[in-house]
Design a protein around this motif. Structure first.
Motif, PDB file in Angstrom:
ATOM      1  N   ILE A 153       0.822  -1.215   0.000  1.00 24.94           N
ATOM      2  CA  ILE A 153       0.000   0.000   0.000  1.00 24.94           C
ATOM      3  C   ILE A 153       0.856   1.264   0.000  1.00 24.94           C
ATOM      4  CG2 ILE A 153      -0.289   0.440   2.481  1.00 24.94           C
ATOM      5  CD1 ILE A 153      -3.301   0.767   1.897  1.00 24.94           C
ATOM      6  N   THR A 154       2.138   1.137   0.393  1.00 29.73           N
ATOM      7  CA  THR A 154       3.022   2.307   0.443  1.00 29.73           C
ATOM      8  C   THR A 154       4.079   2.289  -0.653  1.00 29.73           C
ATOM      9  OG1 THR A 154       4.416   1.160   2.062  1.00 29.73           O
ATOM     10  CG2 THR A 154       2.724   2.632   2.920  1.00 29.73           C
ATOM     11  N   GLU A 160       1.038  10.951  -0.106  1.00 31.48           N
ATOM     12  CA  GLU A 160      -0.352  10.512   0.027  1.00 31.48           C
ATOM     13  C   GLU A 160      -0.435   9.035   0.378  1.00 31.48           C
ATOM     14  OE1 GLU A 160      -4.544  10.906  -2.490  1.00 31.48           O
ATOM     15  OE2 GLU A 160      -2.614  11.059  -3.516  1.00 31.48           O
ATOM     16  N   ARG A 161       0.422   8.224  -0.237  1.00 29.21           N
ATOM     17  CA  ARG A 161       0.382   6.788   0.043  1.00 29.21           C
ATOM     18  C   ARG A 161       0.908   6.470   1.438  1.00 29.21           C
ATOM     19  NH1 ARG A 161       2.370   4.503  -5.901  1.00 29.21           N
ATOM     20  NH2 ARG A 161       0.444   5.082  -6.999  1.00 29.21           N
ATOM     21  N   ILE A 162       1.911   7.198   1.884  1.00 28.23           N
ATOM     22  CA  ILE A 162       2.423   6.986   3.235  1.00 28.23           C
ATOM     23  C   ILE A 162       1.356   7.347   4.263  1.00 28.23           C
ATOM     24  CG2 ILE A 162       4.116   7.765   4.935  1.00 28.23           C
ATOM     25  CD1 ILE A 162       5.291   5.913   2.880  1.00 28.23           C
ATOM     26  N   ARG A 163       0.638   8.450   4.022  1.00 28.62           N
ATOM     27  CA  ARG A 163      -0.429   8.858   4.935  1.00 28.62           C
ATOM     28  C   ARG A 163      -1.535   7.798   4.995  1.00 28.62           C
ATOM     29  NH1 ARG A 163      -5.329  10.513   4.575  1.00 28.62           N
ATOM     30  NH2 ARG A 163      -5.226  10.550   2.294  1.00 28.62           N
ATOM     31  N   ALA A 164      -1.973   7.347   3.816  1.00 20.91           N
ATOM     32  CA  ALA A 164      -3.022   6.322   3.769  1.00 20.91           C
ATOM     33  C   ALA A 164      -2.532   5.020   4.378  1.00 20.91           C
ATOM     34  CB  ALA A 164      -3.466   6.096   2.320  1.00 20.91           C
ATOM     35  N   THR A 166      -0.378   4.723   6.732  1.00 19.78           N
ATOM     36  CA  THR A 166      -0.326   4.869   8.190  1.00 19.78           C
ATOM     37  C   THR A 166      -1.685   4.590   8.817  1.00 19.78           C
ATOM     38  OG1 THR A 166       1.424   6.534   7.973  1.00 19.78           O
ATOM     39  CG2 THR A 166       0.222   6.473  10.054  1.00 19.78           C
ATOM     40  N   ILE A 167      -2.740   5.125   8.203  1.00 16.48           N
ATOM     41  CA  ILE A 167      -4.090   4.852   8.690  1.00 16.48           C
ATOM     42  C   ILE A 167      -4.372   3.355   8.645  1.00 16.48           C
ATOM     43  CG2 ILE A 167      -6.547   5.210   8.241  1.00 16.48           C
ATOM     44  CD1 ILE A 167      -5.793   7.944   7.067  1.00 16.48           C
ATOM     45  N   TYR A 168      -4.026   2.745   7.536  1.00 16.02           N
ATOM     46  CA  TYR A 168      -4.261   1.319   7.353  1.00 16.02           C
ATOM     47  C   TYR A 168      -3.503   0.502   8.401  1.00 16.02           C
ATOM     48  CZ  TYR A 168      -4.378  -3.229   5.000  1.00 16.02           C
ATOM     49  OH  TYR A 168      -4.560  -4.548   4.715  1.00 16.02           O
ATOM     50  N   VAL A 169      -2.256   0.854   8.648  1.00 17.18           N
ATOM     51  CA  VAL A 169      -1.433   0.119   9.605  1.00 17.18           C
ATOM     52  C   VAL A 169      -2.007   0.233  11.014  1.00 17.18           C
ATOM     53  CG1 VAL A 169       0.806   0.112  10.772  1.00 17.18           C
ATOM     54  CG2 VAL A 169       0.703   0.212   8.279  1.00 17.18           C
ATOM     55  N   VAL A 170      -2.402   1.434  11.404  1.00 23.60           N
ATOM     56  CA  VAL A 170      -2.940   1.640  12.746  1.00 23.60           C
ATOM     57  C   VAL A 170      -4.214   0.820  12.963  1.00 23.60           C
ATOM     58  CG1 VAL A 170      -3.998   3.346  14.293  1.00 23.60           C
ATOM     59  CG2 VAL A 170      -1.910   3.919  13.043  1.00 23.60           C
ATOM     60  N   VAL A 171      -5.117   0.868  11.985  1.00 23.70           N
ATOM     61  CA  VAL A 171      -6.371   0.117  12.099  1.00 23.70           C
ATOM     62  C   VAL A 171      -6.090  -1.388  12.111  1.00 23.70           C
ATOM     63  CG1 VAL A 171      -8.541  -0.432  10.933  1.00 23.70           C
ATOM     64  CG2 VAL A 171      -7.761   1.935  11.050  1.00 23.70           C
ATOM     65  N   ALA A 172      -5.179  -1.841  11.245  1.00 24.04           N
ATOM     66  CA  ALA A 172      -4.861  -3.267  11.178  1.00 24.04           C
ATOM     67  C   ALA A 172      -4.240  -3.759  12.483  1.00 24.04           C
ATOM     68  CB  ALA A 172      -3.921  -3.540  10.005  1.00 24.04           C
ATOM     69  N   ILE A 173      -3.354  -2.965  13.062  1.00 23.50           N
ATOM     70  CA  ILE A 173      -2.731  -3.355  14.327  1.00 23.50           C
ATOM     71  C   ILE A 173      -3.786  -3.424  15.440  1.00 23.50           C
ATOM     72  CG2 ILE A 173      -1.152  -2.569  16.142  1.00 23.50           C
ATOM     73  CD1 ILE A 173       0.708  -1.575  13.954  1.00 23.50           C
ATOM     74  N   THR A 240      -5.612   5.323  -2.723  1.00 26.71           N
ATOM     75  CA  THR A 240      -4.306   5.941  -2.957  1.00 26.71           C
ATOM     76  C   THR A 240      -3.267   4.961  -3.485  1.00 26.71           C
ATOM     77  OG1 THR A 240      -3.628   5.526  -0.667  1.00 26.71           O
ATOM     78  CG2 THR A 240      -4.733   7.613  -1.125  1.00 26.71           C
ATOM     79  N   ALA A 241      -3.496   3.663  -3.317  1.00 28.35           N
ATOM     80  CA  ALA A 241      -2.522   2.654  -3.739  1.00 28.35           C
ATOM     81  C   ALA A 241      -2.519   2.505  -5.255  1.00 28.35           C
ATOM     82  CB  ALA A 241      -2.842   1.320  -3.076  1.00 28.35           C
ATOM     83  N   PRO A 242      -1.455   1.902  -5.834  1.00 25.72           N
ATOM     84  CA  PRO A 242      -1.443   1.617  -7.273  1.00 25.72           C
ATOM     85  C   PRO A 242      -2.632   0.736  -7.657  1.00 25.72           C
ATOM     86  CG  PRO A 242       0.723   1.264  -6.310  1.00 25.72           C
ATOM     87  CD  PRO A 242      -0.204   1.485  -5.173  1.00 25.72           C
TER      88      PRO A 242
END
Length: 525
Positions: A153-154, A160-164, A166-173, A240-242
């Motif tokens: 995803i990064t 923009e991808r790093i920001r998105a 980060t959200i994904y990582v926090v929720v997944a954790i 935001t991902a490819p």
């Protein structure tokens, strides 16, 4: 009779082994491509073979030859084999798409040395989650695919991808920690994490404790499946991902969470104590998701909100707790994996051709590139539930199951499902009209779209149509899968033969069989 159980671990072992090989070949991108393509092709073939074999009964392998419940069991029953087959086809098509995109863009899309090993690890994680026969190994499968998804995803490292990401990582954790705590609580309550043994022991646990365990697991899986109100992270993370990454995420990752809900609800908590709450959650997920989609002016975000909305259909079928509801839900999951992935791939082609996914800046694509217009229109109508597509068939099955429930809440869900379907159709027609029919407000760049990117997209669209053409046999297969989920005994017996159940559990099983025989005799009398 030939023992085909050796096929079961291959969808996990082959991609993991190939990931190591691809990483070792980081200086040889051509060989990396060959390794990835060959491995995932073999996995798709093995998955199709398991789909056929599982129809005769669950196929079980004990990892390391340690018998359950001590060892780890991998189980290919009808449900897991179907999910594995559909996901394998999708993963393979997305890989071909990404290879073509990588050839055109070089390493602008993703450093090949990173992409191929990570993508193979993602495939192994998905397979492991589907095939796992115990809760902790499901957790391991989730963590494998999530670790890979963090990287994917990064890719390219834009802000923009790093920001998105980060959200994904926090929720997944957060969901992973909750899942791990739930596993610890389950083990503390019953002394095992083996799904078959849990199915035997959990009914003996205090009902209040069992309700807490069920709630914890549903919360963990609900976050992963993007069920409302735990879904706000998804529309900000995926677009935001490819394009290939967004497509495989949208098609697969949330469905692994849905699969976990189906498995645990049917096998571990068949009483249905939370079914009414799940029905309300399904309704909210459908309505809130589709209202978000209607309000979007970017086609990627629009599809992300429809993804959330249609998770509600699957939860609806699960919460009904009936064979008819589970049949329709499983069929709808298979349909949605294929159609949603195909739509995101088409949108990736649209972005490449027109330079944007904003509906306010697109237009006239039907005239400029009719192939893309057709490739978008077919799965869009399928997702909207237009007959005779598979989306229509799956929704009709869910509506029939809701009517059979015969309660005010059931009828409310039926009405909500119809309204959601109509709004889905409205949102997709709006997108079609703006992007493909109306004249563009400004001249589009009209970039070349490589045929090797169009080909796997078209293949996936054709595969989605096959779910309609072969809807009869497929729906019958999902019905048999739902019946096996309802009975539970085929799964438990395949994983835990009588000798492995323990003296007390074998005695209880014998008493249950004796009671069933008595009831049958009285009925015959």
């Amino acid at each position: 009779m030939t023992d085909w159980s050796w096929l079961v671990p291959l969808p996990v072992v082959l991609p993991l082994s190939a990931a190591g090989l691809a990483l070792a070949l980081y200086r040889r991108p051509r060989l990396q491509r060959i390794v990835s393509l060959a491995t995932l092709t073999i996995v798709a073939i093995v998955s199709a073979a398991l789909l056929v074999l599982a129809d005769a009964g669950p196929v079980v392998v004990e990892v390391g030859d340690w018998a359950a419940p001590v060892g780890i069991s991998l189980v290919a029953d009808r449900l897991s084999a179907l999910m594995l087959t559909v996901s394998s086809v999708v993963i393979l098509c997305v890989l071909v798409y990404s290879l073509a995109q990588g050839r055109e863009d070089g390493e602008q899309f993703a450093p090949i040395s990173i992409f191929h090993p990570t993508y193979l690890v993602l495939s192994a994680g998905v397979a492991n989650a589907f095939l796992s026969g115990d809760l902790f190994n499901i957790y391991v499968g989730f963590e494998i695919l999530l670790a890979a998804s963090y990287v994917l995803i990064t890719l390219s490292g834009t802000t923009e991808r790093i920001r998105a990401g980060t959200i994904y990582v926090v929720v997944a954790i957060l969901s992973s920690v909750l899942f791990l705590v739930a596993i610890a609580a389950v083990y503390a309550a019953v002394g095992t994490v083996n799904l078959a043994q849990l199915a035997i022991r959990l009914p003996e646990v205090d009902p209040g404790v069992r309700l807490v365990l069920q709630t914890m697991l549903l919360l963990a899986f609900g976050i992963k499946a993007a069920v409302f109100p735990l879904s706000s992270w998804l529309p900000d993370s995926y677009p935001t991902a490819p394009a290939p990454v967004t497509a495989v995420f949208a098609g697969l990752l949330t469905k692994v969470g849905v699969y976990a809900i189906i498995r645990t609800q049917s096998l571990l908590f068949p009483g249905g104590r939370l079914d009414d709450i799940l029905l309300w959650v399904a309704l909210a997920t459908m309505v809130v998701g589709i209202l978000g989609a209607v309000a979007q002016d970017d086609v990627k975000r629009l599809l992300s909100f429809t993804l959330v909305s249609h998770i509600g259909y699957m939860v609806f079928g699960i919460a009904l707790g009936s064979t008819e509801g589970w049949t329709a839900a499983v069929y709808y999951v298979a349909h949605h994996i294929t159609v949603q992935t195909a739509l995101f791939l088409v949108v990736g082609l649209v972005e490449r051709f027109g330079g944007t996914t904003s509906l306010d800046r697109l237009g006239g694509l039907a005239k400029m590139t009719p192939v893309l217009a057709i490739l978008f229109f077919v799965p869009a109508m399928n997702l909207g539930g237009i007959p005779p597509f598979s989306g229509f068939l799956g929704k009709v099955g869910l509506l029939e199951a809701g009517v059979q429930l015969g309660t005010p809440l059931g009828y409310t869900l039926v009405v909500g499902s119809v309204v959601t379907s109509l709004l889905t159709l409205y949102a997709l027609i709006k997108a079609w009209n703006k992007a493909f029919w109306q004249s563009p407000p400004e001249e589009l760049p009209a970039n070349r779209v490589p045929s090797m990117m169009v080909a796997p997209t078209a293949a996936l669209v054709v595969f989605s149509l096959a779910l309609t053409v072969f809807a009869g046999p497929l729906y019958a297969y999902t019905e048999r899968a739902a019946l096996a989920l309802k009975e539970r005994d085929p799964y438990v017996t395949a994983v835990l033969p009588d000798g492995a159940r323990g003296e007390g559990e074998s005695q209880r099983a014998a008493e249950e069989n004796a009671e069933d025989a008595t009831d049958d005799a009285e009925a015959d009398g």
